[in-house]
Design a protein around this motif. Structure first.
Motif, mmCIF file in Angstrom:
data_model
loop_
_atom_site.group_PDB
_atom_site.id
_atom_site.type_symbol
_atom_site.label_atom_id
_atom_site.label_comp_id
_atom_site.label_asym_id
_atom_site.label_seq_id
_atom_site.Cartn_x
_atom_site.Cartn_y
_atom_site.Cartn_z
ATOM 1 N N VAL A 1 0.681 -0.721 0.175
ATOM 2 C CA VAL A 1 0.051 -0.436 -0.080
ATOM 3 C C VAL A 1 0.985 1.235 -0.315
ATOM 4 N N GLY A 2 0.762 2.156 -1.091
ATOM 5 C CA GLY A 2 1.053 3.348 -1.093
ATOM 6 C C GLY A 2 1.692 3.230 -1.935
ATOM 7 N N GLY A 3 2.574 2.441 -3.123
ATOM 8 C CA GLY A 3 3.372 2.532 -3.900
ATOM 9 C C GLY A 3 4.312 3.425 -4.301
ATOM 10 N N THR A 4 4.460 3.869 -3.207
ATOM 11 C CA THR A 4 6.429 4.470 -2.938
ATOM 12 C C THR A 4 7.912 3.279 -3.607
ATOM 13 N N CYS A 5 8.286 3.844 -4.354
ATOM 14 C CA CYS A 5 9.182 2.995 -4.606
ATOM 15 C C CYS A 5 10.926 3.841 -3.802
ATOM 16 N N ASN A 6 10.943 2.304 -2.985
ATOM 17 C CA ASN A 6 12.342 2.063 -2.775
ATOM 18 C C ASN A 6 13.488 1.108 -3.283
ATOM 19 N N SER B 1 16.640 -9.112 -17.736
ATOM 20 C CA SER B 1 15.547 -8.292 -17.704
ATOM 21 C C SER B 1 14.009 -8.999 -18.530
ATOM 22 N N THR B 2 13.982 -10.210 -17.693
ATOM 23 C CA THR B 2 12.303 -10.755 -18.558
ATOM 24 C C THR B 2 11.383 -10.325 -17.323
ATOM 25 N N ALA B 3 10.612 -11.221 -18.291
ATOM 26 C CA ALA B 3 9.535 -9.633 -17.681
ATOM 27 C C ALA B 3 9.120 -10.529 -15.934
ATOM 28 N N LYS B 4 9.277 -11.806 -15.564
ATOM 29 C CA LYS B 4 9.069 -12.426 -14.376
ATOM 30 C C LYS B 4 10.106 -11.545 -13.382
ATOM 31 N N VAL B 5 11.488 -11.188 -13.505
ATOM 32 C CA VAL B 5 12.860 -10.872 -13.048
ATOM 33 C C VAL B 5 12.331 -8.788 -13.211
ATOM 34 N N VAL B 6 11.924 -8.043 -13.727
ATOM 35 C CA VAL B 6 11.701 -7.489 -13.591
ATOM 36 C C VAL B 6 10.092 -7.221 -12.934
ATOM 37 N N GLU B 7 8.967 -7.677 -13.213
ATOM 38 C CA GLU B 7 8.043 -7.701 -12.353
ATOM 39 C C GLU B 7 8.334 -8.312 -10.859
ATOM 40 N N ALA B 8 9.605 -8.840 -10.187
ATOM 41 C CA ALA B 8 9.945 -8.988 -8.834
ATOM 42 C C ALA B 8 10.631 -8.181 -8.477
ATOM 43 N N ALA B 9 11.172 -7.036 -9.127
ATOM 44 C CA ALA B 9 12.001 -6.230 -9.081
ATOM 45 C C ALA B 9 11.411 -5.313 -8.531
ATOM 46 N N ARG B 10 10.036 -4.947 -9.847
ATOM 47 C CA ARG B 10 9.051 -3.589 -9.092
ATOM 48 C C ARG B 10 8.468 -4.285 -7.662
ATOM 49 N N VAL B 11 7.738 -5.517 -7.511
ATOM 50 C CA VAL B 11 6.972 -5.783 -6.062
ATOM 51 C C VAL B 11 7.833 -5.355 -4.909
ATOM 52 N N SER B 12 9.381 -6.213 -5.126
ATOM 53 C CA SER B 12 9.929 -5.893 -3.723
ATOM 54 C C SER B 12 10.963 -4.633 -3.825
ATOM 55 N N SER B 13 10.682 -3.227 -4.543
ATOM 56 C CA SER B 13 10.504 -2.155 -4.396
ATOM 57 C C SER B 13 9.206 -1.447 -4.100
ATOM 58 N N GLY B 14 8.166 -2.180 -4.056
ATOM 59 C CA GLY B 14 7.009 -1.539 -3.440
ATOM 60 C C GLY B 14 6.568 -0.173 -4.591
ATOM 61 N N ALA B 15 7.237 -0.453 -5.460
ATOM 62 C CA ALA B 15 6.733 0.955 -7.035
ATOM 63 C C ALA B 15 5.230 0.221 -7.185
ATOM 64 N N MET C 1 5.095 0.979 -11.071
ATOM 65 C CA MET C 1 4.804 0.339 -11.886
ATOM 66 C C MET C 1 6.971 0.396 -12.373
ATOM 67 N N ALA C 2 7.186 -0.043 -12.979
ATOM 68 C CA ALA C 2 8.831 -0.228 -13.620
ATOM 69 C C ALA C 2 9.020 -0.023 -15.249
ATOM 70 N N ARG C 3 10.022 0.379 -15.547
ATOM 71 C CA ARG C 3 10.287 1.063 -16.184
ATOM 72 C C ARG C 3 11.504 0.451 -17.096
ATOM 73 N N VAL C 4 12.168 -0.210 -17.937
ATOM 74 C CA VAL C 4 13.619 -1.010 -18.198
ATOM 75 C C VAL C 4 13.680 -0.093 -19.323
ATOM 76 N N ASN D 1 12.970 2.280 -11.855
ATOM 77 C CA ASN D 1 13.789 2.544 -13.489
ATOM 78 C C ASN D 1 14.513 1.292 -13.212
ATOM 79 N N LEU D 2 14.595 0.691 -14.208
ATOM 80 C CA LEU D 2 15.975 -0.656 -14.310
ATOM 81 C C LEU D 2 16.560 -0.382 -14.961
#
Length: 111
Positions: free
Chosen positions: A43-48, A60-74, A76-79, A96-97
């Motif tokens: 909740v909040g969606g602020t990136c860390n 940078s597969t789709a699965k890795v990008v999504e996992a990074a996004r979730v772990s950061s709390g963001a 959205m993610a962009r490559v 940002n990746l």
């Protein structure tokens, strides 16, 4: 007694109305499909970016990008590819990746 024109008009109206009420295979018309394995950010969606630093060096597969996004709390993610034009506005909800020419993640930051 109804005329043939009146009956035809009623049937045409019903056919148009039926076309407007079709259902989506994903549920209500206002929802979009959720990819398998996707999870929502905290909740909040602020990136860390700190928790996502472990993804540096991975492809940078789709699965890795999504996992990074979730772990950061963001939210959205962009490559970001080498030489790619990007917008410069800072978005606290975006991860940002940065990747190299082979698709390997070289840096992770927010914005």
């Amino acid at each position: 007694m109804r005329t043939a024109a009146s009956t035809a008009l009623t049937l045409a109206t019903l056919a148009l109305a039926a076309g407007c009420t079709s259902t989506s295979p994903f549920g209500s018309p206002n929802t979009s499909p959720v990819p398998d394995g996707a999870t929502t950010p905290p909740v909040g969606g602020t990136c860390n970016a700190q928790p996502a630093q472990g993804f540096v060096g991975q492809m940078s597969t789709a699965k890795v990008v999504e996992a990074a996004r979730v772990s950061s709390g963001a939210n959205m993610a962009r490559v970001l590819r080498p030489g790619q034009m990007i917008t410069k506005e800072y978005d606290t909800q975006r991860l940002n990746l940065q990747i190299d020419a082979t698709g390997r993640i070289t840096a992770v930051n927010c914005g």
